[in-house]
Design a protein around this motif. Structure first.
Motif, PDB file in Angstrom:
ATOM      1  N   ASP A   1     -86.040  18.812   2.577  1.00  0.00           N
ATOM      2  CA  ASP A   1     -86.724  19.446   1.436  1.00  0.00           C
ATOM      3  C   ASP A   1     -87.779  18.542   0.799  1.00  0.00           C
ATOM      4  O   ASP A   1     -88.198  18.783  -0.333  1.00  0.00           O
TER       5      ASP A   1
ATOM      6  N   LYS B   1     -90.699  19.649  -1.361  1.00  0.00           N
ATOM      7  CA  LYS B   1     -90.547  20.167  -2.727  1.00  0.00           C
ATOM      8  C   LYS B   1     -91.100  19.200  -3.764  1.00  0.00           C
ATOM      9  O   LYS B   1     -91.177  19.533  -4.941  1.00  0.00           O
TER      10      LYS B   1
ATOM     11  N   HIS C   1     -93.114  24.564   0.666  1.00  0.00           N
ATOM     12  CA  HIS C   1     -92.467  23.247   0.775  1.00  0.00           C
ATOM     13  C   HIS C   1     -92.136  22.901   2.227  1.00  0.00           C
ATOM     14  O   HIS C   1     -92.003  21.732   2.579  1.00  0.00           O
TER      15      HIS C   1
ATOM     16  N   HIS D   1     -87.255  24.933   8.787  1.00  0.00           N
ATOM     17  CA  HIS D   1     -85.882  25.059   8.277  1.00  0.00           C
ATOM     18  C   HIS D   1     -85.628  26.310   7.422  1.00  0.00           C
ATOM     19  O   HIS D   1     -84.495  26.560   7.022  1.00  0.00           O
ATOM     20  N   HIS D   2     -86.676  27.098   7.157  1.00  0.00           N
ATOM     21  CA  HIS D   2     -86.455  28.395   6.485  1.00  0.00           C
ATOM     22  C   HIS D   2     -86.828  29.577   7.377  1.00  0.00           C
ATOM     23  O   HIS D   2     -86.980  30.702   6.903  1.00  0.00           O
TER      24      HIS D   2
END
Ligand SMILES: [Fe+2]
Length: 301
Positions: A167, A170, A195, A221-222
């Motif tokens: 992450d 972010k 992000h 990752h999303h």
């Protein structure tokens, strides 16, 4: 002759690892490592890298994993390669100390960049309302799944970095959006989605091959198994398996962790939710593998 006693000046403390440059000169570095039980370390091939790399175990027990198998290293044992031509992952079975010698200097170049990125990732998770444990847990869970699924040593090495840093993008998302208790507006969500790509770009800027590879995973990752994720709507096996693993363990940790604005879900409900979203949000084999590791997961939490 230089005599160095006790507290080394060039010391880098990372979670689970202490690294000290004990001697350097004429392009050679001698680096003392202390790994805490359960932590990992790696020697990896690099393009245009011709160095001798050598470790000698001083104390403790280190498991050496290479594509040709697993070996337990004890005090006095050593491993050398010139150059390193295969990925070797080391796992500390106990607290372990070893000396690492390399004939091409990399200590400041590599360790500082990785350390900076890890510190940034920890700052980001705190900004995001998690405790500092979140990145560590994601990394541990991801590695458990990666090991059980039989990922190759080089894939596990990049997974380890990507999971911890997933992450990091972010850092560019405003705190009010990260911690907004209600639903995000469309424009806020569009910003939040960035992000993934911002994370990739942050790691690209280091110029380090391993971090660049980790960035490629982080960008995905999303993504969702059914293609409804972001940023590129990749689906099923178009998504790198390392990213699919991070998606599942990150969702689990997000569901079960207490946040400022809500209490975490209990573990039974979180596993049920993963199962319910198998094949839509999540890679089915990753979910099955993670669920099969349930007792280990509970131990770690
Ligand atoms: Fe994320």
């Amino acid at each position: 002759m230089d005599i160095l006693k006790g507290d080394h000046t060039n010391k880098i403390m990372m979670k689970n690892t202490e690294v000290s440059l004990v001697a350097s000169g004429d392009g050679t570095e001698v680096i003392h490592h202390k790994l805490y039980k359960g932590s990992r370390w790696a020697m990896v091939p690099e393009d245009a890298w011709t160095a001798l790399e050598h470790i000698t175990i001083l104390s403790g027990e280190l498991i050496y994993n290479s594509p040709s198998g697993e070996t337990l290293l004890l005090p006095g044992d050593s491993v050398s390669a010139c150059p390193v031509d295969e990925h070797a992952i080391f796992l500390a079975k106990t607290e372990v100390e070893f000396l690492y010698v390399t004939s091409q200097p990399q200590f400041h170049y590599y360790s500082n960049a990785v350390k900076d990125m890890m510190e940034l990732a920890i700052q980001v998770e705190q900004k995001d309302g998690y405790t500092a444990e979140h990145c560590d847990r994601i990394k541990e869970f991801a590695m458990m799944v990666g090991e059980k699924m039989g990922l190759a040593s080089d894939e596990k090495y990049i997974l380890n970095l990507a999971a911890f840093l997933h992450d990091i993008g972010k850092v560019k998302v405003p705190r009010e959006i990260l911690n907004k208790p209600g639903k995000l507006t469309d424009s806020e969500f569009e910003l939040m989605k960035k992000h993934t790509t911002w994370g990739k770009e942050t790691l690209e800027k280091t110029g380090l091959v391993d971090l660049i590879k980790a960035g490629e995973i982080i960008e995905q990752h999303h993504e969702r198994y059914d293609g409804k994720g972001y940023p590129s709507h990749l689906k099923a096996d178009e998504i790198r398996i390392e990213a699919a693993i991070i998606t599942v363990v990150d969702a689990f940790d997000a569901m079960t962790t207490d946040r400022v604005y809500r209490k975490g879900m209990d573990i039974d409900d979180a596993f049920a939710e993963l199962n319910a979203c198998k094949g839509t949000m999540f890679h089915p084999k990753v979910v099955d593998t993670f669920i099969s590791l349930r007792s280990k997961v509970e131990e770690r939490r």
